[in-house]
Design a protein around this motif. Sequence first.
Motif, PDB file in Angstrom:
ATOM      1  N   LEU A  13      10.151   0.556   3.264  1.00 27.83           N
ATOM      2  CA  LEU A  13       9.699  -0.287   2.160  1.00 27.83           C
ATOM      3  C   LEU A  13       8.366  -0.976   2.455  1.00 27.83           C
ATOM      4  O   LEU A  13       7.988  -1.922   1.776  1.00 27.83           O
ATOM      5  CB  LEU A  13      10.762  -1.348   1.849  1.00 27.83           C
ATOM      6  N   ASP A  14       7.656  -0.523   3.489  1.00 30.21           N
ATOM      7  CA  ASP A  14       6.405  -1.164   3.885  1.00 30.21           C
ATOM      8  C   ASP A  14       5.254  -0.681   2.996  1.00 30.21           C
ATOM      9  O   ASP A  14       4.703   0.399   3.202  1.00 30.21           O
ATOM     10  CB  ASP A  14       6.105  -0.853   5.351  1.00 30.21           C
ATOM     11  N   PHE A  15       4.900  -1.506   2.004  1.00 31.62           N
ATOM     12  CA  PHE A  15       3.808  -1.166   1.094  1.00 31.62           C
ATOM     13  C   PHE A  15       2.490  -1.811   1.515  1.00 31.62           C
ATOM     14  O   PHE A  15       1.498  -1.718   0.793  1.00 31.62           O
ATOM     15  CB  PHE A  15       4.155  -1.614  -0.328  1.00 31.62           C
ATOM     16  N   SER A  16       2.469  -2.448   2.677  1.00 30.24           N
ATOM     17  CA  SER A  16       1.237  -3.104   3.110  1.00 30.24           C
ATOM     18  C   SER A  16       0.132  -2.113   3.441  1.00 30.24           C
ATOM     19  O   SER A  16      -1.028  -2.499   3.554  1.00 30.24           O
ATOM     20  CB  SER A  16       1.522  -3.971   4.342  1.00 30.24           C
ATOM     21  N   VAL A  17       0.470  -0.827   3.581  1.00 29.01           N
ATOM     22  CA  VAL A  17      -0.562   0.170   3.866  1.00 29.01           C
ATOM     23  C   VAL A  17      -1.565   0.283   2.728  1.00 29.01           C
ATOM     24  O   VAL A  17      -2.694   0.735   2.926  1.00 29.01           O
ATOM     25  CB  VAL A  17       0.069   1.553   4.147  1.00 29.01           C
ATOM     26  N   PHE A  18      -1.160  -0.141   1.525  1.00 27.64           N
ATOM     27  CA  PHE A  18      -2.095  -0.082   0.397  1.00 27.64           C
ATOM     28  C   PHE A  18      -3.225  -1.096   0.539  1.00 27.64           C
ATOM     29  O   PHE A  18      -4.215  -1.030  -0.205  1.00 27.64           O
ATOM     30  CB  PHE A  18      -1.353  -0.307  -0.920  1.00 27.64           C
ATOM     31  N   ILE A  26      -7.937   5.687  -0.279  1.00 29.83           N
ATOM     32  CA  ILE A  26      -8.844   6.817  -0.519  1.00 29.83           C
ATOM     33  C   ILE A  26      -8.145   8.134  -0.205  1.00 29.83           C
ATOM     34  O   ILE A  26      -8.233   9.101  -0.971  1.00 29.83           O
ATOM     35  CB  ILE A  26     -10.125   6.663   0.324  1.00 29.83           C
ATOM     36  N   TYR A  27      -7.433   8.178   0.918  1.00 30.69           N
ATOM     37  CA  TYR A  27      -6.730   9.410   1.288  1.00 30.69           C
ATOM     38  C   TYR A  27      -5.663   9.766   0.263  1.00 30.69           C
ATOM     39  O   TYR A  27      -5.523  10.928  -0.130  1.00 30.69           O
ATOM     40  CB  TYR A  27      -6.093   9.251   2.673  1.00 30.69           C
ATOM     41  N   THR A  28      -4.894   8.770  -0.166  1.00 30.21           N
ATOM     42  CA  THR A  28      -3.831   9.022  -1.144  1.00 30.21           C
ATOM     43  C   THR A  28      -4.404   9.546  -2.456  1.00 30.21           C
ATOM     44  O   THR A  28      -3.867  10.490  -3.053  1.00 30.21           O
ATOM     45  CB  THR A  28      -3.035   7.734  -1.413  1.00 30.21           C
ATOM     46  N   LEU A  29      -5.506   8.947  -2.913  1.00 27.24           N
ATOM     47  CA  LEU A  29      -6.155   9.407  -4.140  1.00 27.24           C
ATOM     48  C   LEU A  29      -6.646  10.844  -3.980  1.00 27.24           C
ATOM     49  O   LEU A  29      -6.417  11.692  -4.854  1.00 27.24           O
ATOM     50  CB  LEU A  29      -7.320   8.477  -4.481  1.00 27.24           C
ATOM     51  N   ALA A  30      -7.303  11.127  -2.853  1.00 25.93           N
ATOM     52  CA  ALA A  30      -7.819  12.476  -2.616  1.00 25.93           C
ATOM     53  C   ALA A  30      -6.687  13.499  -2.526  1.00 25.93           C
ATOM     54  O   ALA A  30      -6.775  14.597  -3.097  1.00 25.93           O
ATOM     55  CB  ALA A  30      -8.651  12.496  -1.337  1.00 25.93           C
ATOM     56  N   ILE A  86       3.150   8.105   5.229  1.00 25.24           N
ATOM     57  CA  ILE A  86       3.408   9.491   4.826  1.00 25.24           C
ATOM     58  C   ILE A  86       4.434   9.552   3.710  1.00 25.24           C
ATOM     59  O   ILE A  86       4.331  10.372   2.800  1.00 25.24           O
ATOM     60  CB  ILE A  86       3.863  10.334   6.044  1.00 25.24           C
ATOM     61  N   GLY A  87       5.424   8.664   3.740  1.00 24.64           N
ATOM     62  CA  GLY A  87       6.399   8.660   2.654  1.00 24.64           C
ATOM     63  C   GLY A  87       5.771   8.306   1.326  1.00 24.64           C
ATOM     64  O   GLY A  87       6.064   8.940   0.295  1.00 24.64           O
ATOM     65  N   LEU A  88       4.874   7.327   1.317  1.00 24.05           N
ATOM     66  CA  LEU A  88       4.212   6.927   0.076  1.00 24.05           C
ATOM     67  C   LEU A  88       3.242   8.003  -0.405  1.00 24.05           C
ATOM     68  O   LEU A  88       3.118   8.247  -1.608  1.00 24.05           O
ATOM     69  CB  LEU A  88       3.474   5.602   0.298  1.00 24.05           C
ATOM     70  N   VAL A  89       2.557   8.663   0.532  1.00 25.14           N
ATOM     71  CA  VAL A  89       1.645   9.749   0.145  1.00 25.14           C
ATOM     72  C   VAL A  89       2.419  10.901  -0.479  1.00 25.14           C
ATOM     73  O   VAL A  89       2.021  11.468  -1.501  1.00 25.14           O
ATOM     74  CB  VAL A  89       0.846  10.246   1.369  1.00 25.14           C
ATOM     75  N   LEU A  90       3.554  11.246   0.113  1.00 29.73           N
ATOM     76  CA  LEU A  90       4.350  12.358  -0.426  1.00 29.73           C
ATOM     77  C   LEU A  90       4.898  12.025  -1.807  1.00 29.73           C
ATOM     78  O   LEU A  90       4.988  12.903  -2.672  1.00 29.73           O
ATOM     79  CB  LEU A  90       5.493  12.702   0.526  1.00 29.73           C
TER      80      LEU A  90
END
Length: 472
Positions: free
Chosen positions: A222-227, A234-238, A360-364
């Motif tokens: 549940l760690d959303f602090s990576v945003f 930028i990586y997630t958008l790309a 990685i979980g949020l990116v997926l």
Amino acid sequence: MGAVVADDGPSGVKAPDGGWGWAVLFGCFIITGFSYAFPKAVSVFFKELIREFGIGYSDTAWISSILLAMLYGTGPLCSVCVNRFGCRPVMLVGGLFASMGMVIASFCTSIVQIYLTAGVITGLGLALNFQPSLIMLNRYFDKRRPLANGLSAAGSPVFLCALSPLGQILQHQYGWRGGFLILGGMLLNCCVCGALMRPLEPPKLSEATKESAEKKVKKKLLDFSVFKDGGFVIYTLAASIMVLGLFVPPVFVVSYAKDLGYQDTKAAFLLTILGFIDIFARPICGMVAGLKWVRPRCVYLFSFAMIFNGFTDLMGSMSVDYGGLVVFCIFFGISYGMVGALQFEVLMAIVGTQKFSSAIGLVLLAEAMAVLIGPPSAGKLLDATGRYMFVFIIAGVEVTTSALVLALGNFFCIKKKSGEPHTKEEAAEREELNKSEDKTEDAKVDSIEVEQFLKDEPEKNGEVVTNPETCV
């Protein structure tokens, strides 16, 4: 695509780096092959489904999209199941789900029913097999982990080479219903692979230790602090933009060849060519990325791989004969393998080991949304225009745009952040390591393990440190 998993396994248990681990590697190879090749190989049945139900290309493309979306989007669910029940039971249930979905799909009378069976149920079953198998692989291998991960990732192109022509033969001999039924029986082999995942014996833990370990896992999920990290955004958008177009060509290339008037078996052979090239592209690219000069600049190599892939799509849109499609599949296989081998390495370089499991979980999850709408939107465009050229052009533009977003974002944002702060953090971590060495009695770890040991918080009193798994 490739896969990277960071999982420490039970505390105090040393990875055997062989022995029964080779059986685990074999099972992981088969699971990876089914998980990533199946959504592409099922596309050989699309023509028959269109004739059977009187639907368009966009309707059939939803099958592959749902399969991929389930594989990408159920990461947190798989993590919870593995932490609660263990890898082997989850994989056995997943194998039953994967098989049951395809068997029930062979009796369906509408495309919506196929979405729910071959898409949702089979996709969930494959996801419940894929991620636990990678966790077990990384628990059994430590020093040989890069080799083991590379060999298991090769299952995707190997199975693509086999499943595509096999699906065409099954369709010709038994129709799409018979083909689905037989493929469902083949997926029962996932249960056999699950049975191979013999768990390593962990030390006995107190109830308090188990509860604290579970809390730590939930906190990471549940760690959303990576945003808050601009590089991660930028990586997630790309990555999300890339996935919109990345899977479109493999889904439509067989139908493209059929519409040009070539035989079904000859058209299906295109996916075999693509998969064969991909077999060699992944390990070779991994070796290149590991070179001393290349590794610090891996993000730019990843951007180049995406530009290469997008340019290949644009050139493939000009194909007017079978020879042109063969050349397209060769270059697409190279660029596709490069993207699969690099994507998670780049993410780890951006966010660091400490937040990688949450990132990685949020990116997926973000990629799952893009995967769900990518091929169907391309099918809509094909239904509206009747020309595959526009489908490949849009896919190429999307992948190329993602490369520019990542490269420019890295140059102007990420690169500036990655200087002194990381160096100071590493220095502080090394100082902390020197202090903790006197207190550590059981473990002797090498320099690479020390970094991960420090960033993921040291093990205390036999506490289990578990990181969520990832998939490519």
